[in-house]
Design a protein around this motif. Structure first.
Motif, mmCIF file in Angstrom:
data_model
loop_
_atom_site.group_PDB
_atom_site.id
_atom_site.type_symbol
_atom_site.label_atom_id
_atom_site.label_comp_id
_atom_site.label_asym_id
_atom_site.label_seq_id
_atom_site.Cartn_x
_atom_site.Cartn_y
_atom_site.Cartn_z
ATOM 1 N N LEU A 31 8.085 -5.991 8.399
ATOM 2 C CA LEU A 31 7.165 -5.504 7.378
ATOM 3 C C LEU A 31 5.757 -5.686 7.903
ATOM 4 O O LEU A 31 5.264 -6.797 8.042
ATOM 5 N N TYR A 32 5.092 -4.585 8.228
ATOM 6 C CA TYR A 32 3.752 -4.591 8.799
ATOM 7 C C TYR A 32 2.736 -4.313 7.702
ATOM 8 O O TYR A 32 2.870 -3.361 6.951
ATOM 9 N N VAL A 33 1.710 -5.157 7.602
ATOM 10 C CA VAL A 33 0.687 -5.039 6.568
ATOM 11 C C VAL A 33 -0.650 -4.743 7.224
ATOM 12 O O VAL A 33 -1.007 -5.356 8.229
ATOM 13 N N ASN A 39 -8.348 0.390 1.084
ATOM 14 C CA ASN A 39 -6.929 0.657 0.876
ATOM 15 C C ASN A 39 -6.048 -0.413 1.501
ATOM 16 O O ASN A 39 -6.508 -1.257 2.263
ATOM 17 N N PHE A 40 -4.764 -0.326 1.179
ATOM 18 C CA PHE A 40 -3.767 -1.306 1.574
ATOM 19 C C PHE A 40 -2.538 -0.535 2.043
ATOM 20 O O PHE A 40 -2.055 0.348 1.332
ATOM 21 N N TYR A 41 -2.051 -0.828 3.242
ATOM 22 C CA TYR A 41 -0.927 -0.092 3.831
ATOM 23 C C TYR A 41 0.206 -1.064 4.184
ATOM 24 O O TYR A 41 -0.055 -2.140 4.714
ATOM 25 N N VAL A 42 1.446 -0.648 3.912
ATOM 26 C CA VAL A 42 2.616 -1.469 4.201
ATOM 27 C C VAL A 42 3.675 -0.571 4.817
ATOM 28 O O VAL A 42 3.963 0.501 4.299
ATOM 29 N N ASN A 43 4.267 -1.015 5.944
ATOM 30 C CA ASN A 43 5.296 -0.235 6.629
ATOM 31 C C ASN A 43 6.469 -1.127 6.988
ATOM 32 O O ASN A 43 6.284 -2.276 7.369
ATOM 33 N N LEU A 44 7.675 -0.589 6.910
ATOM 34 C CA LEU A 44 8.856 -1.244 7.465
ATOM 35 C C LEU A 44 9.149 -0.565 8.789
ATOM 36 O O LEU A 44 9.394 0.642 8.830
ATOM 37 N N VAL A 45 9.129 -1.340 9.878
ATOM 38 C CA VAL A 45 9.181 -0.784 11.220
ATOM 39 C C VAL A 45 10.425 -1.283 11.958
ATOM 40 O O VAL A 45 10.742 -2.466 11.923
ATOM 41 N N ASP A 46 11.097 -0.361 12.617
ATOM 42 C CA ASP A 46 12.205 -0.681 13.528
ATOM 43 C C ASP A 46 11.626 -0.679 14.937
ATOM 44 O O ASP A 46 11.319 0.373 15.483
ATOM 45 N N ASP A 47 11.443 -1.864 15.529
ATOM 46 C CA ASP A 47 10.820 -1.969 16.849
ATOM 47 C C ASP A 47 11.762 -1.553 17.983
ATOM 48 O O ASP A 47 11.307 -1.213 19.069
ATOM 49 N N VAL A 48 13.064 -1.581 17.755
ATOM 50 C CA VAL A 48 14.020 -1.187 18.793
ATOM 51 C C VAL A 48 13.867 0.303 19.090
ATOM 52 O O VAL A 48 13.757 0.719 20.247
ATOM 53 N N ASN A 49 13.864 1.119 18.036
ATOM 54 C CA ASN A 49 13.743 2.563 18.202
ATOM 55 C C ASN A 49 12.303 3.047 18.132
ATOM 56 O O ASN A 49 12.027 4.208 18.418
ATOM 57 N N GLY A 50 11.394 2.188 17.714
ATOM 58 C CA GLY A 50 9.995 2.565 17.606
ATOM 59 C C GLY A 50 9.725 3.530 16.466
ATOM 60 O O GLY A 50 8.928 4.448 16.597
ATOM 61 N N THR A 51 10.400 3.327 15.327
ATOM 62 C CA THR A 51 10.237 4.219 14.188
ATOM 63 C C THR A 51 9.811 3.450 12.942
ATOM 64 O O THR A 51 10.094 2.264 12.809
ATOM 65 N N SER A 57 1.411 3.095 0.682
ATOM 66 C CA SER A 57 -0.006 2.755 0.748
ATOM 67 C C SER A 57 -0.659 2.934 -0.612
ATOM 68 O O SER A 57 -0.094 3.562 -1.512
ATOM 69 N N SER A 58 -1.854 2.400 -0.739
ATOM 70 C CA SER A 58 -2.587 2.527 -1.993
ATOM 71 C C SER A 58 -3.173 3.927 -2.140
ATOM 72 O O SER A 58 -3.646 4.286 -3.211
ATOM 73 N N LEU A 59 -3.144 4.728 -1.082
ATOM 74 C CA LEU A 59 -3.617 6.107 -1.182
ATOM 75 C C LEU A 59 -2.737 6.929 -2.112
ATOM 76 O O LEU A 59 -3.204 7.844 -2.787
ATOM 77 N N LYS A 60 -1.443 6.596 -2.144
ATOM 78 C CA LYS A 60 -0.495 7.333 -2.968
ATOM 79 C C LYS A 60 -0.536 6.894 -4.433
ATOM 80 O O LYS A 60 -0.111 7.628 -5.310
ATOM 81 N N MET A 61 -1.027 5.677 -4.685
ATOM 82 C CA MET A 61 -1.042 5.120 -6.032
ATOM 83 C C MET A 61 -2.325 5.518 -6.750
ATOM 84 O O MET A 61 -3.381 5.596 -6.152
ATOM 85 N N LYS A 62 -2.219 5.734 -8.027
ATOM 86 C CA LYS A 62 -3.404 6.026 -8.827
ATOM 87 C C LYS A 62 -4.011 4.708 -9.278
ATOM 88 O O LYS A 62 -3.299 3.795 -9.701
ATOM 89 N N ARG A 63 -5.301 4.623 -9.187
ATOM 90 C CA ARG A 63 -5.985 3.415 -9.619
ATOM 91 C C ARG A 63 -6.057 3.395 -11.142
ATOM 92 O O ARG A 63 -6.385 4.382 -11.775
ATOM 93 N N SER A 64 -5.759 2.249 -11.717
ATOM 94 C CA SER A 64 -5.779 2.123 -13.168
ATOM 95 C C SER A 64 -7.217 1.966 -13.663
ATOM 96 O O SER A 64 -8.142 1.730 -12.897
ATOM 97 N N SER A 65 -7.384 2.065 -14.962
ATOM 98 C CA SER A 65 -8.730 1.997 -15.534
ATOM 99 C C SER A 65 -9.331 0.599 -15.415
ATOM 100 O O SER A 65 -10.532 0.443 -15.317
ATOM 101 N N ASP A 66 -8.471 -0.446 -15.431
ATOM 102 C CA ASP A 66 -8.998 -1.803 -15.295
ATOM 103 C C ASP A 66 -9.376 -2.113 -13.851
ATOM 104 O O ASP A 66 -10.104 -3.058 -13.592
#
Length: 119
Positions: A31-33, A39-51, A57-66
């Motif tokens: 789990l790469y952070v 913004n904030f990005y999080v990935n699950l990475v398979d290092d054996v295959n490099g995928t 990411s927070s780009l996909k999420m809508k920011r709430s009013s608070d």
């Protein structure tokens, strides 16, 4: 004259040092952070295959009013945990990328553990 070193360069140095021992597979991905200033990005990475298996990411999420950043981190964790469960991933290796384990990073880790991921 003493040259100052930027905090990000020190973080990258810590990250490279720690990455020597962290290695993800398709069964137990890493789990790469990454945090930017906005913004904030999080990935699950398979290092054996490099995928990347799962990405969120927070780009996909809508920011709430608070506009609380921690609630956004919780949403990212929930979404990532659901995607990982669909792939049958229950155990991960947590790579905090040289960041301190507090604030958003700690909030993310706690919420992922709550959702059933082990690390």
């Amino acid at each position: 004259m003493i040259k100052s070193t930027s905090k990000n360069k020190l973080r990258i140095k810590r990250h490279r040092r720690k990455r020597r021992s962290l290695y993800g597979t398709s069964e137990v991905p890493r789990l790469y952070v990454f945090r930017s200033l906005k913004n904030f990005y999080v990935n699950l990475v398979d290092d054996v295959n490099g995928t990347t298996l799962v990405s969120e990411s927070s780009l996909k999420m809508k920011r709430s009013s608070d506009n609380k950043e921690n609630s956004l981190t919780k949403e990212i964790a929930e979404s990532l945990a659901n995607k990982a469960a669909n792939l049958g991933i229950k155990k991960i290796i947590f790579d905090k990328s040289g960041y301190k384990y507090h604030g958003k990073i700690k909030e993310l880790a706690d919420k992922l553990r709550e959702k059933g991921l082990e690390f």
